[in-house]
Design a protein around this motif. Structure first.
Motif, PDB file in Angstrom:
ATOM      1  N   TYR A 143     -17.675  10.630  -1.519  1.00 24.73           N
ATOM      2  CA  TYR A 143     -18.382   9.858  -0.492  1.00 24.73           C
ATOM      3  C   TYR A 143     -18.113   8.366  -0.703  1.00 24.73           C
ATOM      4  O   TYR A 143     -17.892   7.609   0.249  1.00 24.73           O
ATOM      5  N   GLY A 144     -18.095   7.932  -1.964  1.00 19.66           N
ATOM      6  CA  GLY A 144     -17.827   6.531  -2.270  1.00 19.66           C
ATOM      7  C   GLY A 144     -16.444   6.087  -1.855  1.00 19.66           C
ATOM      8  O   GLY A 144     -16.268   4.985  -1.332  1.00 19.66           O
ATOM      9  N   VAL A 145     -15.451   6.939  -2.073  1.00 17.57           N
ATOM     10  CA  VAL A 145     -14.087   6.609  -1.649  1.00 17.57           C
ATOM     11  C   VAL A 145     -14.038   6.512  -0.131  1.00 17.57           C
ATOM     12  O   VAL A 145     -13.401   5.628   0.426  1.00 17.57           O
ATOM     13  N   HIS A 146     -14.731   7.391   0.517  1.00 17.13           N
ATOM     14  CA  HIS A 146     -14.705   7.436   1.979  1.00 17.13           C
ATOM     15  C   HIS A 146     -15.504   6.316   2.629  1.00 17.13           C
ATOM     16  O   HIS A 146     -15.068   5.745   3.634  1.00 17.13           O
ATOM     17  N   SER A 147     -16.659   5.964   2.050  1.00 14.88           N
ATOM     18  CA  SER A 147     -17.572   5.041   2.728  1.00 14.88           C
ATOM     19  C   SER A 147     -17.935   3.799   1.932  1.00 14.88           C
ATOM     20  O   SER A 147     -18.683   2.964   2.428  1.00 14.88           O
ATOM     21  N   GLY A 148     -17.440   3.693   0.728  1.00 11.30           N
ATOM     22  CA  GLY A 148     -17.771   2.552  -0.128  1.00 11.30           C
ATOM     23  C   GLY A 148     -18.881   2.907  -1.096  1.00 11.30           C
ATOM     24  O   GLY A 148     -19.924   3.418  -0.678  1.00 11.30           O
ATOM     25  N   PRO A 149     -18.676   2.661  -2.374  1.00  9.76           N
ATOM     26  CA  PRO A 149     -19.663   3.063  -3.381  1.00  9.76           C
ATOM     27  C   PRO A 149     -21.047   2.457  -3.183  1.00  9.76           C
ATOM     28  O   PRO A 149     -22.052   3.142  -3.368  1.00  9.76           O
ATOM     29  N   SER A 150     -21.137   1.199  -2.801  1.00  9.80           N
ATOM     30  CA  SER A 150     -22.471   0.593  -2.674  1.00  9.80           C
ATOM     31  C   SER A 150     -23.266   1.247  -1.543  1.00  9.80           C
ATOM     32  O   SER A 150     -24.475   1.456  -1.675  1.00  9.80           O
ATOM     33  N   ARG A 151     -22.598   1.602  -0.464  1.00  9.42           N
ATOM     34  CA  ARG A 151     -23.276   2.303   0.635  1.00  9.42           C
ATOM     35  C   ARG A 151     -23.792   3.655   0.155  1.00  9.42           C
ATOM     36  O   ARG A 151     -24.897   4.078   0.504  1.00  9.42           O
ATOM     37  N   VAL A 152     -23.007   4.318  -0.671  1.00 12.65           N
ATOM     38  CA  VAL A 152     -23.384   5.640  -1.168  1.00 12.65           C
ATOM     39  C   VAL A 152     -24.556   5.534  -2.147  1.00 12.65           C
ATOM     40  O   VAL A 152     -25.475   6.351  -2.101  1.00 12.65           O
TER      41      VAL A 152
ATOM     42  N   VAL B 297       0.847  -1.191   0.000  1.00 15.81           N
ATOM     43  CA  VAL B 297       0.000   0.000   0.000  1.00 15.81           C
ATOM     44  C   VAL B 297       0.884   1.243   0.000  1.00 15.81           C
ATOM     45  O   VAL B 297       0.659   2.179  -0.775  1.00 15.81           O
ATOM     46  N   SER B 298       1.885   1.258   0.830  1.00 14.33           N
ATOM     47  CA  SER B 298       2.790   2.398   0.912  1.00 14.33           C
ATOM     48  C   SER B 298       3.481   2.673  -0.422  1.00 14.33           C
ATOM     49  O   SER B 298       3.738   3.828  -0.772  1.00 14.33           O
ATOM     50  N   ALA B 299       3.755   1.614  -1.193  1.00 14.30           N
ATOM     51  CA  ALA B 299       4.452   1.756  -2.481  1.00 14.30           C
ATOM     52  C   ALA B 299       3.498   2.030  -3.645  1.00 14.30           C
ATOM     53  O   ALA B 299       3.956   2.214  -4.780  1.00 14.30           O
ATOM     54  N   LEU B 300       2.204   2.085  -3.382  1.00 12.86           N
ATOM     55  CA  LEU B 300       1.216   2.349  -4.433  1.00 12.86           C
ATOM     56  C   LEU B 300       1.580   3.622  -5.188  1.00 12.86           C
ATOM     57  O   LEU B 300       1.850   4.661  -4.585  1.00 12.86           O
ATOM     58  N   THR B 301       1.579   3.540  -6.509  1.00 13.85           N
ATOM     59  CA  THR B 301       1.903   4.721  -7.319  1.00 13.85           C
ATOM     60  C   THR B 301       0.656   5.559  -7.565  1.00 13.85           C
ATOM     61  O   THR B 301      -0.475   5.058  -7.508  1.00 13.85           O
ATOM     62  N   LEU B 302       0.874   6.799  -7.865  1.00 13.67           N
ATOM     63  CA  LEU B 302      -0.213   7.711  -8.184  1.00 13.67           C
ATOM     64  C   LEU B 302      -0.973   7.221  -9.423  1.00 13.67           C
ATOM     65  O   LEU B 302      -2.202   7.280  -9.465  1.00 13.67           O
ATOM     66  N   ASP B 303      -0.255   6.729 -10.408  1.00  9.14           N
ATOM     67  CA  ASP B 303      -0.915   6.246 -11.627  1.00  9.14           C
ATOM     68  C   ASP B 303      -1.844   5.069 -11.345  1.00  9.14           C
ATOM     69  O   ASP B 303      -2.975   5.029 -11.841  1.00  9.14           O
ATOM     70  N   GLU B 304      -1.377   4.103 -10.545  1.00  9.85           N
ATOM     71  CA  GLU B 304      -2.244   2.973 -10.229  1.00  9.85           C
ATOM     72  C   GLU B 304      -3.424   3.427  -9.376  1.00  9.85           C
ATOM     73  O   GLU B 304      -4.564   2.976  -9.585  1.00  9.85           O
ATOM     74  N   ALA B 305      -3.179   4.328  -8.447  1.00 10.91           N
ATOM     75  CA  ALA B 305      -4.273   4.850  -7.610  1.00 10.91           C
ATOM     76  C   ALA B 305      -5.329   5.528  -8.475  1.00 10.91           C
ATOM     77  O   ALA B 305      -6.528   5.323  -8.273  1.00 10.91           O
ATOM     78  N   ARG B 306      -4.900   6.313  -9.441  1.00  9.38           N
ATOM     79  CA  ARG B 306      -5.848   6.965 -10.361  1.00  9.38           C
ATOM     80  C   ARG B 306      -6.700   5.935 -11.099  1.00  9.38           C
ATOM     81  O   ARG B 306      -7.910   6.101 -11.223  1.00  9.38           O
ATOM     82  N   ARG B 307      -6.059   4.885 -11.593  1.00 16.69           N
ATOM     83  CA  ARG B 307      -6.803   3.850 -12.326  1.00 16.69           C
ATOM     84  C   ARG B 307      -7.840   3.184 -11.419  1.00 16.69           C
ATOM     85  O   ARG B 307      -8.974   2.944 -11.834  1.00 16.69           O
ATOM     86  N   ILE B 308      -7.433   2.899 -10.189  1.00 16.01           N
ATOM     87  CA  ILE B 308      -8.361   2.277  -9.228  1.00 16.01           C
ATOM     88  C   ILE B 308      -9.522   3.220  -8.937  1.00 16.01           C
ATOM     89  O   ILE B 308     -10.693   2.817  -8.985  1.00 16.01           O
ATOM     90  N   LEU B 309      -9.214   4.465  -8.623  1.00 15.73           N
ATOM     91  CA  LEU B 309     -10.263   5.429  -8.286  1.00 15.73           C
ATOM     92  C   LEU B 309     -11.222   5.627  -9.454  1.00 15.73           C
ATOM     93  O   LEU B 309     -12.449   5.653  -9.270  1.00 15.73           O
ATOM     94  N   GLU B 310     -10.684   5.792 -10.655  1.00 21.94           N
ATOM     95  CA  GLU B 310     -11.541   6.022 -11.818  1.00 21.94           C
ATOM     96  C   GLU B 310     -12.444   4.826 -12.097  1.00 21.94           C
ATOM     97  O   GLU B 310     -13.624   4.999 -12.405  1.00 21.94           O
ATOM     98  N   GLN B 311     -11.905   3.630 -11.978  1.00 30.37           N
ATOM     99  CA  GLN B 311     -12.709   2.442 -12.285  1.00 30.37           C
ATOM    100  C   GLN B 311     -13.670   2.102 -11.154  1.00 30.37           C
ATOM    101  O   GLN B 311     -14.872   1.969 -11.364  1.00 30.37           O
ATOM    102  N   ARG B 312     -13.142   1.964  -9.937  1.00 33.94           N
ATOM    103  CA  ARG B 312     -13.946   1.448  -8.828  1.00 33.94           C
ATOM    104  C   ARG B 312     -14.864   2.471  -8.182  1.00 33.94           C
ATOM    105  O   ARG B 312     -15.857   2.096  -7.555  1.00 33.94           O
TER     106      ARG B 312
END
Length: 169
Positions: A91-100, A54-69
């Motif tokens: 809100y979805g990032v903070h609490s989970g998309p399905s909850r939102v 997690v600590s080594a997660l790159t910004l590019d991979e994080a962007r892909r995850i955020l955009e998709q998920r």
């Protein structure tokens, strides 16, 4: 936001709010970087991951995850209003998309099935995005207060949560 933000701009705002690696003992999400928890990263990579991963997660991979998920999968990109769309993603990032999605559906008065479809989108348009945004912010505030009431250790995050909410007011 006067113009409709791009998915990248919405994600950039989330990244700004979330920040770098954290591993707070009171955070149920565990090790997190850029809003991506250890569990989310493991699901994304289809393999177990460590806090070091997690600590080594790159910004590019994080962007892909955020955009998709957190944008495309929950269909927040189909919401027409820019401010409401940005709120849903955050809100979805903070609490989970399905909850939102379920919270949104309760606000707009449609069947709570956890899926944004034509009925949910039409209900947003009928109710008006400003009204939906205001009521969803209130629901989010109540949910955060409930978290703190259920687990007082969550008070450690209250100021940050409030700042985050206020960005959408």
């Amino acid at each position: 936001m006067s113009q409709r933000p791009t998915v990248r701009e919405i994600v950039d705002d989330v990244l700004r709010r979330e920040g770098e690696f954290v591993q707070h003992p009171a955070d149920a999400g565990g090790p997190t970087k850029f809003g991506i928890t250890q569990a989310t990263l493991a699901e994304w990579r289809h393999a177990p991951v460590t806090a070091s991963d997690v600590s080594a997660l790159t910004l590019d991979e994080a962007r892909r995850i955020l955009e998709q998920r957190y944008v495309r999968d929950p269909k927040f990109d189909q919401v027409h209003d820019a401010r409401l769309q940005a709120l849903l993603v955050d809100y979805g990032v903070h609490s989970g998309p399905s909850r939102v999605v379920r919270a949104l559906q309760r606000v707009v008065g449609v069947e709570v099935d956890g899926v944004i479809g034509p009925d949910t989108l039409a209900a947003i348009d009928r109710m008006g995005a400003d009204t939906v945004t205001r009521q969803l912010l209130q629901a989010r505030g109540r949910a955060l207060a409930s978290l703190i009431a259920a687990d007082p250790a969550q008070r450690a995050f209250a100021a940050g949560w409030l700042r985050r909410l206020m960005e959408f007011v």
